[in-house]
Motif scaffolding. Structure first.
Motif: not given
Ligand SMILES: Cc1cc2nc3c(=O)[nH]c(=O)nc-3n(C[C@H](O)[C@H](O)[C@H](O)COP(=O)(O)OP(=O)(O)OC[C@H]3O[C@@H](n4cnc5c(N)ncnc54)[C@H](O)[C@@H]3O)c2cc1C
Length: 574
Positions: A57-64, A108-117
């Protein structure tokens, strides 16, 4: 438009409010969107461990990128002491793939698409609110909405603490636990669980991390005691949130203060005690009740509920912000579609209610199971029995599998419950009950569609900025989208019934159609089991045909025994 008139007025500048505003501005940039937040930011808030869906969601709104730049610890999963045995086990977002150490900030690519914070909420919520402002929303801080003036199901205007009136075409209640709009409109809520917990927590400086994966990767620790459980969430290299969740009744009967119970828990839990041996508490011990509930309706003529104003599920699954983020996406998309006028407004609104209630209910149902089946709760036997009785749950692998399916295993995101797919749910049941459930697709080999007594309905699928209307079937409380893998299987089992032929179609036509490999096959087999459990497919055994083995399916579980924790394990359970 006058200064106090907007297209969308959002009450509350937490994650739900900010994300709703950013989505609206991204996909309907002509809308005038305002957020009214009663506090000055930054402000502290509990709820610090995210799931990967929030990052999407963060990526979708440009905030990741902005959140990544804040250098919060990367969450690669969770470590639990929960269930039947005393051994630690992991929830691994990377599905067994090693986490590659890479410089940060990353993309926001590769392994980081599967992680969180793991996030410090004061900083995280500020980043999200600033982002909403940069996207063009008007943000009013220290501006409390003191009254919601309505007639019937329609909000007429909001009254601010200073007495000014704010008018809008749509109102969004993102005011968290205050739920000022929901309460003003007297929308009933239900509590479909006997879970009544309180949470007690504090912040610590210089605690060690239980697990360090790469340079800044870690897992949240969820460690059960005999009478509650502890969360341990590193928020930065030096700051850690440590909390205790305990039944409200246990707290009352104990006669202890929240501070006393908190110290007792940290003293008893040897893992945490060792991690904070050289750490210092920031001082204040916070407490709140965390009772699960669901609003009976999520929308009205010109209003929507998002985030915690809409409902709450026990924090054992760390899913609050995930649900807030997805609900915000769906509410904003619904408003965008109402503006476009492509679909009937009432249908759009009702689909929003259906999706939100389903999400919250499945998380509450799953939390009931977690608490009921946790053998570590040796001092809470009556409490866990009550939860199970209230829920109608009989423990044991077979009944747990069936009971978890009562809310429906078929979901758009894949067959499962509360964000856990069926393979991981199977693993969890094995861990909690000491026995894996029997899947219908491994005991049977002949499958037939069962659509008798169903109603046709139109379902909403939420894409970035638009809604897709698809066909579905409904029977009693279950819904089947005739879409994607479910649509494919619904057609296939009308034409062919043998398990080997169905598997052949999945491996051939289906995988070709979506360009998928083994992962697509794994999802497809879980979808087949979900459809059988939900009653859309009848399954039976034909002794002359082969049976399917689940071995390779089970190997894809993202849950597995802990491998690299430095945590000390407690004494063996008796
Ligand atoms: C003990 C506990 C542990 C949790 N752990 C996790 C976790 O690990 N992971 C997770 O994802 N979630 C967790 N959660 C849930 C998470 O905290 C919530 O889901 C999340 O904060 C909801 O976001 P929100 O935007 O809906 O509400 P909030 O974050 O509460 O934001 C609401 C905002 O509205 C403002 N507001 C309220 N009333 C008014 C008014 N009248 N006028 C103007 N502004 C107003 C408030 O000041 C606030 O800033 C936990 C919750 C609890 C209680």
């Amino acid at each position: 438009m006058p200064a106090n008139e907007f297209d969308v007025a959002i009450i509350g500048g937490g994650p739900a409010g900010s994300i709703t505003a950013s989505f609206l501005r991204k996909y309907s940039p002509s809308l005038r969107v305002a957020i009214f937040e009663r506090e000055q930011f930054p402000r502290d808030h509990v709820g610090e461990s995210l799931l990967p869906v929030v990052c999407r969601v963060l990526d979708e709104i440009g905030c990741w990128d902005k959140v990544e730049a804040a250098d919060f610890p990367v969450k690669v999963g969770a470590t639990y002491r929960w269930g039947k045995s005393n051994d630690l086990w992991d929830f691994d977002f990377l599905s067994g793939q090693p986490y590659l150490d890479q410089p940060r900030p990353a993309k926001y690519e590769g392994q980081r698409r599967s992680t969180a914070f793991q996030i410090d909420r004061a900083r995280f919520d500020q980043i999200l609110l600033d982002h909403a402002q940069e996207m063009g929303a008007t943000v009013f801080l220290e501006t409390k909405v003191s009254k919601v003036v309505s007639s019937g199901d329609r909000v007429e205007y909001l009254e601010l603490a200073g007495g000014e009136a704010v008018r809008a075409r749509y109102y969004v209640d993102a005011s968290g636990g205050s739920a000022i709009l929901r309460r003003a409109l007297d929308i009933p809520t239900e509590e479909p669980t006997a879970l009544r917990n309180i949470a007690i927590w504090a912040y610590w400086e210089n605690a060690e991390w239980a697990a360090t994966v790469g340079t800044s990767g870690t897992r949240v620790q969820v460690l059960s005691l005999g009478w509650g459980w502890i969360w341990f969430i590193p928020l930065s290299p030096t700051r850690t949130s440590i909390g205790l969740v305990v039944p409200a009744d246990y707290f009352k009967k104990s006669g202890a203060t929240t501070e006393q119970l908190y110290s007792k828990a940290l003293g008893e839990e040897v893992t945490v005690a060792s991690l904070i041996a050289n750490a210092r508490s920031e001082g204040t011990v916070f407490a709140t009740r965390d009772w699960s509930f669901v609003s009976a309706r999520m929308e009205g003529e010109n209003w929507f509920l998002v985030g915690e104003a809409a409902g709450f599920a026990d924090p054992i699954l760390a899913a609050g912000i995930s649900m807030a983020a997805v609900g915000a996406w769906e509410a904003a998309t619904t408003i965008c579609e109402i503006e476009k006028g492509r679909f009937e407004k009432r249908w759009l609104r009702e689909e929003f209610t259906r999706a939100s209630i389903r999400r919250l209910r499945s998380h509450i149902l799953f939390a009931d199971y977690w608490y009921s089946a946790n053998a570590h709760f040796t001092d809470l036997v009556e409490f866990t029995r009550n939860i199970a009785e209230h829920a109608g749950l009989h423990l044991g692998a077979k009944s747990a599998w069936q009971w978890l399916g009562t809310g429906g295993f078929v979901t758009f995101g894949g067959a499962g419950i509360a964000g856990f797919n069926l393979v991981s749910t199977d693993w969890l049941i094995n861990e909690f009950e000491g026995q894996a459930p029997e899947w219908a697709i491994s005991r049977n080999n002949w499958f037939e569609a069962d659509f008798e007594g169903t109603e046709q309905l139109a379902l909403a699928v939420y894409h970035p900025g638009y809604v897709e209307q698809i066909h579905g079937l409904a029977r009693r409380s279950k819904v089947l989208p005739l879409h994607g893998i479910y649509g494919f299987l619904a057609r296939t089992v009308q034409e062919t019934h043998r398990v080997d032929q169905i598997i052949g179609s999945l491996a051939g036509d289906w995988c070709r159609q979506i360009g998928g490999g083994p992962a697509a096959m794994v999802n497809a087999l879980q979808a087949l089991e979900g459809m059988v459990q939900d009653g859309w497919i009848k399954a039976r055994l034909d002794e002359s045909l082969p049976l399917m083995s689940l071995d390779s399916l089970r190997q894809t579980s993202i849950l597995h025994p802990n491998v690299d924790n430095r945590a000390v394990t407690k004494k063996k359970l008796k």
